[in-house]
Scaffold this motif. Structure first.
Motif, mmCIF file in Angstrom:
data_model
loop_
_atom_site.group_PDB
_atom_site.id
_atom_site.type_symbol
_atom_site.label_atom_id
_atom_site.label_comp_id
_atom_site.label_asym_id
_atom_site.label_seq_id
_atom_site.Cartn_x
_atom_site.Cartn_y
_atom_site.Cartn_z
ATOM 1 N N ASP A 92 -0.975 8.633 -8.425
ATOM 2 C CA ASP A 92 -0.509 7.808 -7.309
ATOM 3 C C ASP A 92 -0.683 8.554 -5.994
ATOM 4 O O ASP A 92 -0.985 9.753 -5.964
ATOM 5 C CB ASP A 92 0.967 7.431 -7.495
ATOM 6 C CG ASP A 92 1.197 6.534 -8.702
ATOM 7 O OD1 ASP A 92 0.310 5.713 -9.001
ATOM 8 O OD2 ASP A 92 2.252 6.668 -9.350
ATOM 9 N N HIS A 95 2.217 7.138 1.392
ATOM 10 C CA HIS A 95 1.910 6.845 2.791
ATOM 11 C C HIS A 95 2.131 8.094 3.631
ATOM 12 O O HIS A 95 3.009 8.917 3.332
ATOM 13 C CB HIS A 95 2.791 5.704 3.288
ATOM 14 C CG HIS A 95 2.401 5.193 4.637
ATOM 15 N ND1 HIS A 95 2.842 5.769 5.805
ATOM 16 C CD2 HIS A 95 1.595 4.155 5.004
ATOM 17 C CE1 HIS A 95 2.340 5.118 6.830
ATOM 18 N NE2 HIS A 95 1.576 4.136 6.371
ATOM 19 N N GLU A 119 4.049 -0.004 -2.846
ATOM 20 C CA GLU A 119 2.890 -0.881 -2.749
ATOM 21 C C GLU A 119 2.081 -0.759 -4.035
ATOM 22 O O GLU A 119 1.625 0.335 -4.387
ATOM 23 C CB GLU A 119 2.010 -0.509 -1.562
ATOM 24 C CG GLU A 119 0.824 -1.451 -1.382
ATOM 25 C CD GLU A 119 -0.026 -1.089 -0.183
ATOM 26 O OE1 GLU A 119 -0.100 -1.900 0.758
ATOM 27 O OE2 GLU A 119 -0.614 0.014 -0.198
ATOM 28 N N VAL A 121 -1.123 -1.124 -6.189
ATOM 29 C CA VAL A 121 -2.556 -1.105 -5.890
ATOM 30 C C VAL A 121 -3.318 -1.470 -7.160
ATOM 31 O O VAL A 121 -3.288 -0.748 -8.158
ATOM 32 C CB VAL A 121 -3.003 0.282 -5.392
ATOM 33 C CG1 VAL A 121 -4.490 0.259 -5.039
ATOM 34 C CG2 VAL A 121 -2.170 0.721 -4.186
ATOM 35 N N TYR A 122 -4.003 -2.619 -7.141
ATOM 36 C CA TYR A 122 -4.704 -3.123 -8.316
ATOM 37 C C TYR A 122 -6.148 -2.618 -8.346
ATOM 38 O O TYR A 122 -6.714 -2.266 -7.296
ATOM 39 C CB TYR A 122 -4.692 -4.649 -8.315
ATOM 40 C CG TYR A 122 -3.307 -5.230 -8.508
ATOM 41 C CD1 TYR A 122 -2.847 -5.552 -9.786
ATOM 42 C CD2 TYR A 122 -2.445 -5.435 -7.429
ATOM 43 C CE1 TYR A 122 -1.575 -6.069 -9.977
ATOM 44 C CE2 TYR A 122 -1.168 -5.943 -7.612
ATOM 45 C CZ TYR A 122 -0.751 -6.263 -8.887
ATOM 46 O OH TYR A 122 0.525 -6.769 -9.072
ATOM 47 N N GLU A 126 -6.761 -5.190 -4.447
ATOM 48 C CA GLU A 126 -5.649 -5.983 -3.939
ATOM 49 C C GLU A 126 -4.374 -5.139 -3.901
ATOM 50 O O GLU A 126 -4.141 -4.306 -4.786
ATOM 51 C CB GLU A 126 -5.442 -7.201 -4.834
ATOM 52 C CG GLU A 126 -4.335 -8.142 -4.379
ATOM 53 C CD GLU A 126 -4.124 -9.291 -5.346
ATOM 54 O OE1 GLU A 126 -3.246 -10.130 -5.063
ATOM 55 O OE2 GLU A 126 -4.822 -9.342 -6.378
ATOM 56 N N ARG A 127 -3.555 -5.384 -2.878
ATOM 57 C CA ARG A 127 -2.312 -4.634 -2.718
ATOM 58 C C ARG A 127 -1.142 -5.600 -2.554
ATOM 59 O O ARG A 127 -1.282 -6.644 -1.931
ATOM 60 C CB ARG A 127 -2.389 -3.704 -1.505
ATOM 61 C CG ARG A 127 -3.405 -2.570 -1.697
ATOM 62 C CD ARG A 127 -3.655 -1.779 -0.426
ATOM 63 N NE ARG A 127 -4.604 -0.705 -0.655
ATOM 64 C CZ ARG A 127 -4.289 0.567 -0.837
ATOM 65 N NH1 ARG A 127 -2.997 0.930 -0.797
ATOM 66 N NH2 ARG A 127 -5.205 1.491 -1.042
ATOM 67 N N TYR A 128 -0.005 -5.209 -3.124
ATOM 68 C CA TYR A 128 1.170 -6.063 -3.067
ATOM 69 C C TYR A 128 2.403 -5.202 -2.807
ATOM 70 O O TYR A 128 2.673 -4.263 -3.553
ATOM 71 C CB TYR A 128 1.326 -6.844 -4.374
ATOM 72 C CG TYR A 128 2.548 -7.730 -4.415
ATOM 73 C CD1 TYR A 128 2.566 -8.948 -3.739
ATOM 74 C CD2 TYR A 128 3.686 -7.343 -5.117
ATOM 75 C CE1 TYR A 128 3.684 -9.762 -3.771
ATOM 76 C CE2 TYR A 128 4.816 -8.151 -5.159
ATOM 77 C CZ TYR A 128 4.809 -9.364 -4.483
ATOM 78 O OH TYR A 128 5.918 -10.162 -4.505
ATOM 79 N N ARG A 129 3.144 -5.545 -1.758
ATOM 80 C CA ARG A 129 4.335 -4.774 -1.402
ATOM 81 C C ARG A 129 5.548 -5.248 -2.195
ATOM 82 O O ARG A 129 5.822 -6.447 -2.297
ATOM 83 C CB ARG A 129 4.621 -4.901 0.095
ATOM 84 C CG ARG A 129 5.855 -4.123 0.549
ATOM 85 C CD ARG A 129 5.965 -4.129 2.061
ATOM 86 N NE ARG A 129 7.130 -3.391 2.535
ATOM 87 C CZ ARG A 129 7.329 -3.054 3.822
ATOM 88 N NH1 ARG A 129 6.424 -3.400 4.730
ATOM 89 N NH2 ARG A 129 8.400 -2.374 4.175
ATOM 90 N N HIS A 204 2.258 4.393 -3.019
ATOM 91 C CA HIS A 204 1.148 3.536 -3.422
ATOM 92 C C HIS A 204 0.963 3.732 -4.933
ATOM 93 O O HIS A 204 0.471 4.776 -5.376
ATOM 94 C CB HIS A 204 -0.136 3.899 -2.680
ATOM 95 C CG HIS A 204 0.005 3.856 -1.182
ATOM 96 N ND1 HIS A 204 0.246 2.691 -0.497
ATOM 97 C CD2 HIS A 204 -0.041 4.840 -0.252
ATOM 98 C CE1 HIS A 204 0.328 2.949 0.809
ATOM 99 N NE2 HIS A 204 0.164 4.245 0.973
ATOM 100 N N ASN A 206 -0.628 3.161 -8.405
ATOM 101 C CA ASN A 206 -1.973 2.832 -8.865
ATOM 102 C C ASN A 206 -1.939 2.170 -10.242
ATOM 103 O O ASN A 206 -1.661 2.815 -11.248
ATOM 104 C CB ASN A 206 -2.805 4.119 -8.925
ATOM 105 C CG ASN A 206 -4.276 3.859 -9.158
ATOM 106 O OD1 ASN A 206 -4.692 2.716 -9.330
ATOM 107 N ND2 ASN A 206 -5.069 4.914 -9.162
#
Length: 325
Positions: A92, A95, A119, A121-122, A126-129, A204, A206
């Motif tokens: 991972d 930030h 967040e 991380v696909y 694509e990212r999703y919070r 983030h 992963n």
């Protein structure tokens, strides 16, 4: 105050450079980056030696045998100089302002534990919070532990806090392969400490599909129930019976997509038992007996799906047969 970052890794060679780069790029850098490799076989030790040689804030320990995530993390925290500590998995990243934001909450706003959003991380990019700000508004230990146990909303991750708090609650559960971090967070939530949220993304995460989180659903359910069993007595003294029963039901959620008939029928038997009508105190006591059996007869850290099925079956039999006096 000095700050230590504990990074644990197992076969994360493809991600280690990005992970460490994100730590070195912090606007408030860590005084120490302690990286513990759990006997990787993918060339990770060579990468870690290279990273350690390039920066004197990095300390690397490569294990000769695999000891599991819980023990690896626990020994990392005990080795860290601190006094502030936090952690990261080797696959991972974080930030750039994560440490600054959390450090500020602790040093200027009287926080005991500081945390940020995650967040996801696909592989597609694509990212999703995932927001966890609600947790800072929970005022009592009972409210926090109930939230941790029932998992109705996303839980805080990778908090920054004082090393002494970690030691006070006993650290990571070194007997578990999965959910050793959840066990720790339950105990952290039970302390009379102030949790503060930065309002920003910090981690983030992963989702590459190759880590422990990608384990079979029955293993996720097994280790969730195991953690509840290990902590059952103090949990049931702190939160409501409804919360305990909900926590046990939620624990078997990852098992719900199982297609094998024997595995599927065992999950349904557990669910039926947890939803029985009648005296909730009596039911809770029966669950306690079953989960104690699960804890006491666990085969080993690297339990297989079939071993998990057998032990979950036996634990259910014990629970159903027990009749409180």
């Amino acid at each position: 105050m000095k700050l230590s970052y504990v990074v644990t890794s197992y076969n994360n060679g493809a991600y280690l450079r990005d992970c460490v780069s994100s730590l070195l790029a912090q606007t408030h850098p860590a005084d120490e980056i302690l990286i513990l490799d759990d006997a990787s076989t993918d060339g990770s030790p060579d990468i870690l030696q290279e990273l350690e040689s390039a920066n004197n804030s990095i300390r690397v320990h490569v294990r000769s045998e695999n000891v599991g995530a819980g023990r690896n993390r626990h020994e990392g925290f005990l080795t860290a100089n601190g006094p502030l500590v936090t952690n990261l998995a080797g696959d991972d990243t974080v930030h750039s302002d994560k440490l600054l934001n959390e450090y500020t909450l602790i040093t200027e706003h009287n926080a005991d534990l500081a945390f940020s959003d995650v967040e996801l991380v696909y592989p597609t990019g694509e990212r999703y919070r995932v927001s966890t700000d609600y947790f800072a508004d929970l005022e009592t230990a009972s409210e926090r532990v109930t939230a941790m146990l029932t998992r109705k909303r996303p839980l805080p991750h990778h908090m920054l806090y004082d090393h002494s708090i970690y030691k006070e609650v006993g650290g990571y559960d070194t007997t578990a392969t999965l959910y050793e971090d959840w066990s720790l967070k339950l105990r952290l939530a039970a302390t009379d400490r102030k949790w503060h949220h930065t309002g920003r993304i910090g981690l983030h995460y992963n989702l590459h599909g190759n880590g422990l989180s990608a384990s079979a659903g029955i293993l996720h359910s097994y280790w969730r129930l195991y953690v509840i069993g290990r902590n059952f007595e103090w949990l049931s003294a702190l939160v409501s019976i409804d919360a305990m029963l909900t926590g046990c039901k939620v624990a078997i959620d990852p098992w719900k997509n199982e297609q094998r008939p024997a595995f599927r029928s065992l999950r349904q038997a557990w669910l039926n038992f947890l939803e029985r009508e009648g005296n909730q105190h009596s039911l809770l006591r029966q669950i306690f007996e079953g989960l104690q059996m699960l804890v006491q007869t666990r085969a080993n850290l690297k339990i297989t799906e079939n071993e998990a099925k057998t032990q979950l079956h036996d634990a259910l039999i014990v629970a159903m047969a027990h009749r409180p006096h």
